[in-house]
Design a protein around this motif. Sequence first.
Motif, PDB file in Angstrom:
ATOM      1  N   SER A  16     -45.101 -80.242  47.814  1.00 56.05           N
ATOM      2  CA  SER A  16     -46.540 -80.011  48.491  1.00 56.05           C
ATOM      3  C   SER A  16     -47.068 -79.398  47.469  1.00 56.05           C
ATOM      4  O   SER A  16     -48.394 -79.827  47.248  1.00 56.05           O
ATOM      5  N   LEU A  20     -50.451 -81.804  46.656  1.00 57.99           N
ATOM      6  CA  LEU A  20     -51.820 -81.299  47.191  1.00 57.99           C
ATOM      7  C   LEU A  20     -52.816 -80.778  46.182  1.00 57.99           C
ATOM      8  O   LEU A  20     -52.148 -80.369  45.297  1.00 57.99           O
ATOM      9  N   GLY A  32     -52.627 -74.279  48.184  1.00 56.27           N
ATOM     10  CA  GLY A  32     -52.555 -75.809  48.429  1.00 56.27           C
ATOM     11  C   GLY A  32     -51.251 -75.977  49.029  1.00 56.27           C
ATOM     12  O   GLY A  32     -50.869 -76.770  50.144  1.00 56.27           O
ATOM     13  N   THR A  35     -51.388 -74.561  52.618  1.00 58.21           N
ATOM     14  CA  THR A  35     -51.920 -75.507  53.547  1.00 58.21           C
ATOM     15  C   THR A  35     -51.176 -76.680  54.181  1.00 58.21           C
ATOM     16  O   THR A  35     -51.115 -76.845  55.354  1.00 58.21           O
ATOM     17  N   GLY A  36     -50.339 -77.414  53.300  1.00 66.17           N
ATOM     18  CA  GLY A  36     -49.490 -78.372  53.590  1.00 66.17           C
ATOM     19  C   GLY A  36     -48.401 -77.895  54.526  1.00 66.17           C
ATOM     20  O   GLY A  36     -47.922 -78.639  55.555  1.00 66.17           O
ATOM     21  N   SER A 150     -45.717 -86.979  56.055  1.00 67.15           N
ATOM     22  CA  SER A 150     -47.065 -87.580  55.895  1.00 67.15           C
ATOM     23  C   SER A 150     -47.352 -88.992  56.439  1.00 67.15           C
ATOM     24  O   SER A 150     -48.446 -89.166  56.842  1.00 67.15           O
ATOM     25  N   ASN A 502     -62.515 -78.069  46.511  1.00 64.15           N
ATOM     26  CA  ASN A 502     -61.302 -78.405  46.259  1.00 64.15           C
ATOM     27  C   ASN A 502     -61.206 -79.034  45.072  1.00 64.15           C
ATOM     28  O   ASN A 502     -60.099 -79.193  44.250  1.00 64.15           O
ATOM     29  N   THR A 874     -50.936 -87.514  45.817  1.00 60.83           N
ATOM     30  CA  THR A 874     -51.332 -87.840  47.420  1.00 60.83           C
ATOM     31  C   THR A 874     -50.400 -88.638  47.820  1.00 60.83           C
ATOM     32  O   THR A 874     -49.790 -89.561  47.047  1.00 60.83           O
TER      33      THR A 874
END
Length: 894
Positions: A16, A20, A32, A35-36, A150, A502, A874
């Motif tokens: 992650s 991210l 980051g 958040t993930g 994801s 970001n 990503t």
Amino acid sequence: MKTLTIIDTFGFFFRSYFALPPLKNHEGFPTGLLTGFAKLIMQLHRDYPKDYLVFALDSGGENFRKSIDPNYKANRPEIPNDLKLQLEVAIKWVEDMGFKNISIEGYEADDIIASINKQANKLNIQVRIISHDKDLYQLIDGDTFLFNPSKKEEIREEECIAKYGISPKQFIDYQSIVGDSSDNVPGVKGIGTKGAAALLNQFQDLDSIYNNLESIESKRTRELLSQSKEDAYRSKKLVTLRDDLLESFDLSECEMPEESPLLNIVDSLKQYDLNSILKKLNKNPINKKKIIQRQKNQGDIPKHFNYQSHLIDTDEKLQKIMQNLTEQTIIAFDTETTSLDIKESKIVGFSFSIDGINAYYVPIGHNYLGVGDQVSLQCAKAFVHKVFECRYVIGHNLKYDLEILQTNFDFTPKGFSNIKDSMLLAWLLHSDSLCNLDFLMKKYFNHEMIHYKDIVHKNENFSQILIQNAVQYASEDAAACYQLYFKIYHCLEETILEVANNIEFPFIQCLISMETSGIKLDLDFFQTLKNESKERLYQISEEIFKITNKRFNLNSPQQLAIILFEDLNLQAGKKTKSGYSTSEVVLNSLYNAHPIIPKILEYRELFKLYSTYIEPLIQHAKLDKEHRIYTSFMQTGTSTGRLSSKNPNLQNIPVKTAQGRRIRQGFIAKEHHLLLSLDYSQIELRLLAHFSEDKAMLEAFLKDADIHLETAKKIFGEEQAYHKRSIAKSINFGLIYGMGPKKLSETLNISFSDAKTYIQNYFESFPTVKDFLKNQENFILEKGYSKTLLGRVRKFDFKDAQEYQKAAFLREGINAIFQGSAADIIKMSMNALTQAKLEAKLLLQVHDELIFECPENLVDSQGAMIKEIMENITTLKVPLKCSVNSGKNWGELK
């Protein structure tokens, strides 16, 4: 059947972190990974509310595999500090949310997962493992599968066979042969993934392979296996997971709570500014008014621009204001300098505004007879340090000001999370429009700014103008920047603000690092190239003059037109006001009409290289004692989001011609270093597959097949595919750039009808692609804009547009989706690489390629680390792939 989800704690967090964007909260703390993680917990609670959840964690003790091989994981790189910081928070979150987290001294998380899996299967419970670690493929069976949250993709036996060519039961033996360089698992040197799969398909397991060595046809394979037998069996011990570490397992400790587990960490979510997560907690018992909304705090921005200028010319005055700066202060900041050349420019003063109305100018370097009081450099530096500790620092092209502070004050901010830029916001709002301060103030406030030329006369610089004249000019810049930032901020949607905060604002740090690093030029090589080019230009000129029997200026289109179309009577195109065109298109259409044409084209190419690159680059290199070239990257230089560069432009050096490639050979690494290149492979076609979800395209990329060959097979059939691959390649890329049959026929030098047929066949073979492109055109026509992967927009004004303009807008809009999304991805990667603090130094970004300068002994390890970050930055519906190359010069990289 109920399911137990096991999360490979560190593995998931590590992935992650690199996958991210490098998000940060208002205090500069990285978020980051957090958040993930929060998104994953929300997803699991939503999708599997009745299932079980447990976390497996590596222990801090000596790994038992070290006793098998002391080199095991010996070369693992240091964990980035930003990752360490977030790991501490995330692991505490696991406890605070009430989840079970298991670790056992001396064993890895994979061993814990294998042991939990064995116990869960005994309890008639399915197991869902969330991890990207390929070691866990050996656990896959009817009751156990890996899971990609994801993509919401289950990885079972079928997927394992499709990806690796072997079953999960063979995976341990497969890894024993292939090895793993990142963990120092040796394997059998010389046998790769395909070779290992072929051997296992023939002999089933490692023991059978070694028991039947004489049956293997390839002599080389027999020798490699024989030489590495000890390594192979040692590797097997290293990769085999222990599943006997738990005597029992209590599922009741792993039940998913009825309410969202995130409600137990709301205060922490607020602390780290995870506002998007907080907004989605529909059953949040905490008063929603207390949840952080947009961090604007900008007050009411007046419709008309007004400001008051103030002079701060003593240390005492500046220190008094400095005392009022706090961590909650929002301040606009701008420097005044002697020139725009970062390397040569000297700071003369700076201006700032804390409320957008009162603006202050601080002179420190004015130099003329009778100059008045000025602030000392020591006090100015102290103030600058205080400024960049404020909540937000707003600038207009703040990259320039930060570089000035670096070269003049040796100052670099501790973090870039508080950097804001009105120029970047204006560009994100209207990427095709001008972004300079004068234009924007006229557009948004109908205010005419004081022009630089009106206060700084010819042959002067800012240090020579009177301080009283500088005050109003400099103060106006700071106040304008403040008011403009919030004016545009109000116009932007949340998704664009996320791109700004970001991606684009943090990207400034990366660009500054690249611009101040420069790239070394081989001056002797370029001098030789210059002499050779001059000699060849002279030879071609003489050959042309011999053919024409006349001397003329080869660089004059008018004189050349007379020679071609009057003296030689060649077929001319349409005549314009300036005469007949001698453009490259016209000359190429006449290529076989006369022997003079190829010579003129050669002359033009060489003259362009000589005048645009060779001679200017030599001059730039001579300005630096180490012969390094320093380009300026323009963040707002294109409407698609891609970077451009100037002074000199290093992004357009030709690569398709032999002469252009020779120029690249003159860019070299410094002593004991190599240049390291990582290039995204076919990223725009992968984006086409991702967006369109075309089954055939997805399958080709997932199998890592040759996409152009697969396209050729679809259009022309198996027999013609190899011969038609180049045509398929032109169509694949052409559609992204809006190419129609006319352009395709010109590109491939085929008839219009053939080109039209090829495109029709393409769309019949990939119907989903056609539907996607058509839907996007309809969207652009209806909405007036196209969107990239991250939501960046390219706007078009269809009002009163002619049909040819509409067609051009649609082509540009489709192109912007792919080029803009590619730009999104590579910027995300560059931001992540900047935070990773690599030994390799990023020097250049050229389209989808990043070029680093790396110590020779670290090229392999750094290349692998960078590749890992770039390929996992990503998640698309197809994998991202990077090629890695290294060499002593740029020309060797491909």
